[in-house]
Scaffold this active site. Structure first.
Site, mmCIF file in Angstrom:
data_model
loop_
_atom_site.group_PDB
_atom_site.id
_atom_site.type_symbol
_atom_site.label_atom_id
_atom_site.label_comp_id
_atom_site.label_asym_id
_atom_site.label_seq_id
_atom_site.Cartn_x
_atom_site.Cartn_y
_atom_site.Cartn_z
ATOM 1 N N MET A 71 0.733 -1.181 0.313
ATOM 2 C CA MET A 71 -0.132 0.050 0.251
ATOM 3 C C MET A 71 0.850 1.111 -0.082
ATOM 4 O O MET A 71 -0.012 2.349 -0.449
ATOM 5 C CB MET A 71 -0.539 -0.091 1.447
ATOM 6 C CG MET A 71 -2.506 -0.130 1.011
ATOM 7 S SD MET A 71 -2.971 -0.357 2.212
ATOM 8 C CE MET A 71 -3.047 -2.127 3.005
ATOM 9 N N VAL B 140 11.087 2.474 11.100
ATOM 10 C CA VAL B 140 10.654 3.955 11.890
ATOM 11 C C VAL B 140 10.771 3.577 13.856
ATOM 12 O O VAL B 140 10.187 4.203 14.896
ATOM 13 C CB VAL B 140 9.050 2.926 11.446
ATOM 14 C CG1 VAL B 140 8.493 3.644 10.062
ATOM 15 C CG2 VAL B 140 8.143 2.175 11.781
ATOM 16 N N ASN C 94 2.828 4.247 7.119
ATOM 17 C CA ASN C 94 2.114 3.000 6.876
ATOM 18 C C ASN C 94 2.887 2.082 7.126
ATOM 19 O O ASN C 94 1.913 1.179 7.403
ATOM 20 C CB ASN C 94 2.021 3.541 5.427
ATOM 21 C CG ASN C 94 1.726 2.395 4.552
ATOM 22 O OD1 ASN C 94 0.582 1.675 4.427
ATOM 23 N ND2 ASN C 94 2.728 1.825 4.189
ATOM 24 N N TYR D 6 -1.549 -6.948 16.947
ATOM 25 C CA TYR D 6 -2.200 -6.521 15.956
ATOM 26 C C TYR D 6 -3.205 -5.971 16.333
ATOM 27 O O TYR D 6 -3.012 -4.249 15.979
ATOM 28 C CB TYR D 6 -1.608 -7.551 14.455
ATOM 29 C CG TYR D 6 -2.325 -6.384 13.686
ATOM 30 C CD1 TYR D 6 -1.535 -6.556 12.551
ATOM 31 C CD2 TYR D 6 -3.278 -6.402 12.610
ATOM 32 C CE1 TYR D 6 -1.535 -5.318 11.609
ATOM 33 C CE2 TYR D 6 -3.894 -5.827 12.152
ATOM 34 C CZ TYR D 6 -2.728 -4.909 10.849
ATOM 35 O OH TYR D 6 -2.622 -4.561 9.765
HETATM 36 P P1 NAD Z 1 3.737 -4.425 3.214
HETATM 37 O O1 NAD Z 1 3.794 -5.659 4.036
HETATM 38 O O2 NAD Z 1 3.400 -5.591 2.373
HETATM 39 O O3 NAD Z 1 4.489 -3.794 2.907
HETATM 40 C C1 NAD Z 1 4.911 -3.045 4.785
HETATM 41 C C2 NAD Z 1 6.343 -2.474 4.241
HETATM 42 O O4 NAD Z 1 6.074 -1.959 5.566
HETATM 43 C C3 NAD Z 1 6.796 -3.052 3.573
HETATM 44 O O5 NAD Z 1 7.359 -2.362 3.181
HETATM 45 C C4 NAD Z 1 7.988 -3.338 4.965
HETATM 46 O O6 NAD Z 1 9.625 -3.492 4.769
HETATM 47 C C5 NAD Z 1 7.505 -1.855 5.488
HETATM 48 N N1 NAD Z 1 8.220 -2.486 6.952
HETATM 49 C C6 NAD Z 1 8.267 -2.937 7.950
HETATM 50 N N2 NAD Z 1 8.900 -2.326 9.134
HETATM 51 C C7 NAD Z 1 8.673 -1.283 8.997
HETATM 52 C C8 NAD Z 1 10.267 -0.683 9.959
HETATM 53 N N3 NAD Z 1 10.553 -1.482 11.053
HETATM 54 N N4 NAD Z 1 10.740 0.212 9.118
HETATM 55 C C9 NAD Z 1 9.772 1.183 8.478
HETATM 56 N N5 NAD Z 1 9.583 -0.024 7.600
HETATM 57 C C10 NAD Z 1 9.166 -0.971 7.884
HETATM 58 O O7 NAD Z 1 1.968 -4.578 3.941
HETATM 59 P P2 NAD Z 1 0.707 -3.388 3.522
HETATM 60 O O8 NAD Z 1 -0.267 -4.255 3.326
HETATM 61 O O9 NAD Z 1 1.276 -2.442 2.507
HETATM 62 O O10 NAD Z 1 0.493 -2.884 5.019
HETATM 63 C C11 NAD Z 1 0.742 -1.236 4.720
HETATM 64 C C12 NAD Z 1 -0.434 -1.121 6.459
HETATM 65 O O11 NAD Z 1 -1.510 -1.413 6.168
HETATM 66 C C13 NAD Z 1 0.355 -1.942 7.659
HETATM 67 O O12 NAD Z 1 0.827 -1.095 8.331
HETATM 68 C C14 NAD Z 1 -0.842 -2.632 7.632
HETATM 69 O O13 NAD Z 1 -0.604 -3.118 8.607
HETATM 70 C C15 NAD Z 1 -1.648 -2.401 7.045
HETATM 71 N N6 NAD Z 1 -3.332 -3.086 6.881
HETATM 72 C C16 NAD Z 1 -3.001 -4.209 5.724
HETATM 73 C C17 NAD Z 1 -3.862 -4.465 5.037
HETATM 74 C C18 NAD Z 1 -4.358 -5.886 4.902
HETATM 75 O O14 NAD Z 1 -4.466 -6.296 4.172
HETATM 76 N N7 NAD Z 1 -2.657 -6.073 3.611
HETATM 77 C C19 NAD Z 1 -5.268 -4.537 6.138
HETATM 78 C C20 NAD Z 1 -4.846 -3.133 6.812
HETATM 79 C C21 NAD Z 1 -3.742 -2.744 7.363
#
Ligand code: NAD
Length: 250
Positions: A19, A66, A92, A157
């Site tokens: 995202m 982060v 994010n 989570y």
């Molecule tokens: P993803 O795993 O594809 O991407 C997450 C990104 O965060 C990755 O690029 C990762 O390297 C980065 N990241 C992780 N730890 C980190 C750190 N310590 N410092 C900096 N970057 C870090 O996940 P996504 O699905 O794109 O999720 C994005 C956000 O949306 C997250 O907060 C997730 O919890 C939330 N979310 C996702 C979903 C879903 O179904 N995919 C649903 C609800 C909420």
């Protein structure tokens, strides 16, 4: 529509994939200058280079864990040095842990809290002074449907995503006098690398439990984030934008 973010500078965490990457693409398309921040350096650097091919000098990648205050200070200072200001922060970056209350170890709990909860707080703390210098700003904190309702698992989570929801509201009150808005976004299941390790059965069950019986696309969340980041949302703060295909409506 285009140019909804022209003249604005944004810092997006977790921007190397999923995202965050979709948000970075759409932000640049809408005219913003974007600092892509992540710990996946190769992917983030490649994406920034690609974005610059379409819109020269609109994107830069910076390594930002982060959970580290010094990384935050560095990223904010790079945003100001490179693009002259900072007006938008999208918190994010996030990680998923599936274990329930009893199955979660203390170290796993801490790891998830550090990234999903402490990371959001550190981001707001580091960015607020720069936003004050800009004359205001917009902070968008990515929570989840699991920051609104339970599911019977993923204890850390849910705990952290619920914390992001209420932290956003109190930050909205704290920062309103500085013309900084703070909102949370609550996506349902979205097709990104985060959900790839989940079984097809679990993904199908979650996707079909909403009104719209499919997974969401990253872009469908990114459009909501653009709205909250833009001046179109000038009267929107302390709110929750749910983008979940109606999962929490039923
Ligand atoms: P993803 O795993 O594809 O991407 C997450 C990104 O965060 C990755 O690029 C990762 O390297 C980065 N990241 C992780 N730890 C980190 C750190 N310590 N410092 C900096 N970057 C870090 O996940 P996504 O699905 O794109 O999720 C994005 C956000 O949306 C997250 O907060 C997730 O919890 C939330 N979310 C996702 C979903 C879903 O179904 N995919 C649903 C609800 C909420």
């Amino acid at each position: 529509m285009a140019n909804r973010l022209t003249g604005k500078v944004a810092l997006i965490t977790g921007a190397s994939r999923g995202m965050g990457a979709a948000e970075a693409r759409l932000f640049v398309q809408e005219g913003a200058k974007v600092v892509l921040a992540d710990v996946l350096d190769a992917e983030g650097t490649r994406l920034a280079e690609k974005l610059n091919l379409g819109q020269p000098n609109h994107a830069i990648y910076v390594h930002l864990d982060v959970t580290k205050a010094t990384d935050w200070d560095n990223a904010v200072s790079i945003a100001e040095r490179t693009f002259g200001s900072l007006g938008i922060l999208v918190n994010n970056a996030g990680i998923l842990s599936l274990a329930g209350v009893e199955g979660t170890t203390e170290s796993e709990w801490q790891r998830v809290v550090d990234v999903n909860q402490k990371g959001v707080w550190l981001g707001m703390k580091a960015s607020a002074p720069a936003m004050r210098r800009t004359g205001g700003g917009s902070i968008v904190n990515i929570s989840s449907i699991y920051g609104l309702i339970g599911s019977g698992g993923s204890a850390a989570y849910h705990g952290t995503k619920g914390a992001v929801r209420i932290l956003s509201k109190t930050a909205a009150a704290e920062f309103a006098p500085a013309n900084i808005r703070v909102n949370s976004v609550h996506p349902g299941i979205i097709t990104t690398p985060m959900v790839e390790p989940l079984s097809d059965d679990l993904r199908d069950r979650v996707a079909s439990a909403g009104c719209i019986k499919r997974e969401g696309r990253p872009e469908e969340v990114a459009y909501g984030v653009v709205f909250l980041a833009s001046d179109e949302a000038s009267y929107v703060t302390g709110s929750e934008l749910v983008i979940d295909g109606g999962y929490t409506a039923l």
